[in-house]
Design an enzyme around this catalytic site. Structure first.
Site, mmCIF file in Angstrom:
data_model
loop_
_atom_site.group_PDB
_atom_site.id
_atom_site.type_symbol
_atom_site.label_atom_id
_atom_site.label_comp_id
_atom_site.label_asym_id
_atom_site.label_seq_id
_atom_site.Cartn_x
_atom_site.Cartn_y
_atom_site.Cartn_z
ATOM 1 N N PRO A 1 -98.703 -23.382 -38.488
ATOM 2 C CA PRO A 1 -99.841 -23.726 -37.624
ATOM 3 C C PRO A 1 -100.881 -22.622 -37.621
ATOM 4 O O PRO A 1 -100.549 -21.432 -37.550
ATOM 5 C CB PRO A 1 -99.186 -23.882 -36.248
ATOM 6 C CG PRO A 1 -97.811 -24.350 -36.563
ATOM 7 C CD PRO A 1 -97.417 -23.623 -37.819
ATOM 8 N N CYS A 2 -102.142 -23.032 -37.702
ATOM 9 C CA CYS A 2 -103.196 -22.064 -38.006
ATOM 10 C C CYS A 2 -104.396 -22.180 -37.079
ATOM 11 O O CYS A 2 -105.457 -21.661 -37.381
ATOM 12 C CB CYS A 2 -103.661 -22.288 -39.448
ATOM 13 S SG CYS A 2 -104.104 -24.023 -39.778
ATOM 14 N N GLN A 3 -104.238 -22.848 -35.933
ATOM 15 C CA GLN A 3 -105.401 -23.079 -35.080
ATOM 16 C C GLN A 3 -106.100 -21.783 -34.673
ATOM 17 O O GLN A 3 -107.305 -21.733 -34.536
ATOM 18 C CB GLN A 3 -104.989 -23.845 -33.815
ATOM 19 C CG GLN A 3 -104.650 -25.302 -34.070
ATOM 20 C CD GLN A 3 -103.189 -25.495 -34.468
ATOM 21 O OE1 GLN A 3 -102.498 -24.527 -34.787
ATOM 22 N NE2 GLN A 3 -102.726 -26.729 -34.468
#
Length: 364
Positions: free
Chosen positions: A99-101
């Site tokens: 996850p890279c938000q």
């Protein structure tokens, strides 16, 4: 208690398939990476996905893959190898998109605000599984904002120390047969061969190539293509007045222009139409909403359907997304997915590099 979701697949069947290179998909989502790996010739034998809805869609499309529907922090390399009957170093490829938000340009207000997100450290959970499984190859995909982050530098150092050759680049998926503009960071690593990215396509696939022959939405018989749209009279009037084939909100009369658009010169794609013979914009989780970007159909007075969004992400038309999950959940899965065609090209290149290296060694 950890929860492992199994599809009924005997160990003997798994072993019979080991003539194909094996792969495990971490942070698997609805299965974009797995679809691309399969298209490249890999046998995907395992996947990890914490979201139960995404895991259910994954299993619907990949019924013979063992799916751990749980937090990756609770999954050990030892448990994976025991379940799949593998030993250290036997797996051919470990892939994933942590996850890279927190690294997203939008999330960080175009880079002006520093965002601290606990999920950003999940890259080290991926690293833990790499070092525990020691796969022959590693593929990781992420947002470009990760490129200059210290976390990536630590991850690269760990891979190199473990004996991997590593390459990282920011690439546009539109140059690899995906009909949209989408810049992504791609990491390829191997301890059995050199590493190279696939060469860009000579010709781009356009919006027309992807969705130009779709039947009329609403009566097609495909529940995903027929999900209804509910718009206010004002929004519907605004959509009708946007010129076809690439038009924008700049053509709207003043009485239909939103106040925020009168005072802001940014986000010009909002209420814009896609152009038939160009790439689509990045397909995001808000791709069903014209107020989130250039997501209006080139001609029809509506946003793109969820089936069209999936096709613009390069999923095959047969890929199943249950309409009963609702438009928001399906759009989130599609927008967060890795484009299968993009994954296929680079995964195939990883295999080709090993073949090239093997032939070179024989010749010498």
């Amino acid at each position: 208690h950890t929860r492992v979701l199994f599809n009924d697949m005997a160990t003997t069947e798994l072993k019979n398939k080991l003539d194909k290179p094996t792969a495990i998909d971490c942070f698997a989502g609805c299965g974009g990476m797995s679809q691309g790996l399969k298209q490249a010739g890999f046998n995907v034998v395992g996947a990890i996905e914490i979201d139960t809805d995404a895991a259910s869609v994954y299993m619907l499309n990949h019924p013979k893959v063992h799916v751990w529907s749980q937090d990756i922090r609770t999954v050990t390399a030892e448990a994976i190898m025991m379940e799949l009957g593998m030993t250290v170093g036997e797996l051919d490829l470990l892939g994933g998109c942590p996850p890279c938000q927190g690294f997203s340009t939008l999330r960080t207000y175009n880079g002006k605000r520093r965002v601290r997100d606990r999920q950003n450290d999940l890259i080290f959970e991926f690293q833990r599984l790499v070092l525990g499984l020691m796969p022959k190859r590693v593929m990781m995909e992420n947002v470009p904002g990760l490129l200059n982050n210290q976390r990536l530098k630590r991850f690269l150092a760990a891979l190199k120390q473990a004996g991997y050759e590593v390459k990282v680049e920011v690439l546009n998926v539109g140059e690899y047969g995906v009909p949209q503009r989408r810049r992504r960071l791609v990491l390829l690593a191997s301890r059995v061969s050199s590493v190279a990215f696939a060469k860009p396509s000579k010709k781009s696939r356009t919006v027309r190539d992807a969705i130009g022959r779709m039947p009329t939405a609403g009566t097609s018989g495909d529940p995903l293509h027929d999900l209804p749209e509910k718009r206010s009279c004002c929004v519907a009037a605004r959509i009708r007045l946007v010129p076809i084939d690439g038009g924008s909100r700049a053509s709207l009369p003043k009485h239909l222009t939103l106040d925020c658009h009168k005072t802001s010169d940014g986000f010009k794609d909002v209420y814009g139409r896609m152009a038939w013979d160009e790439l689509a914009p990045t397909i995001t989780t808000g791709c069903f909403n014209p107020s989130k970007g250039r997501f209006l159909h080139p001609e029809a007075d509506r946003a793109i359907t969820m089936r069209e969004a999936a096709l613009l992400q390069s999923f095959p038309r047969s890929y199943k997304f249950p309409a009963t999950l609702g438009k928001v959940k399906v759009a989130t899965m599609i927008g967060n997915a890795l484009p299968p065609r993009f994954i296929r090209r680079h995964a195939h290149q990883l295999l080709a590099e090993e073949t090239t290296n093997r032939m070179s060694r024989r010749n010498h």
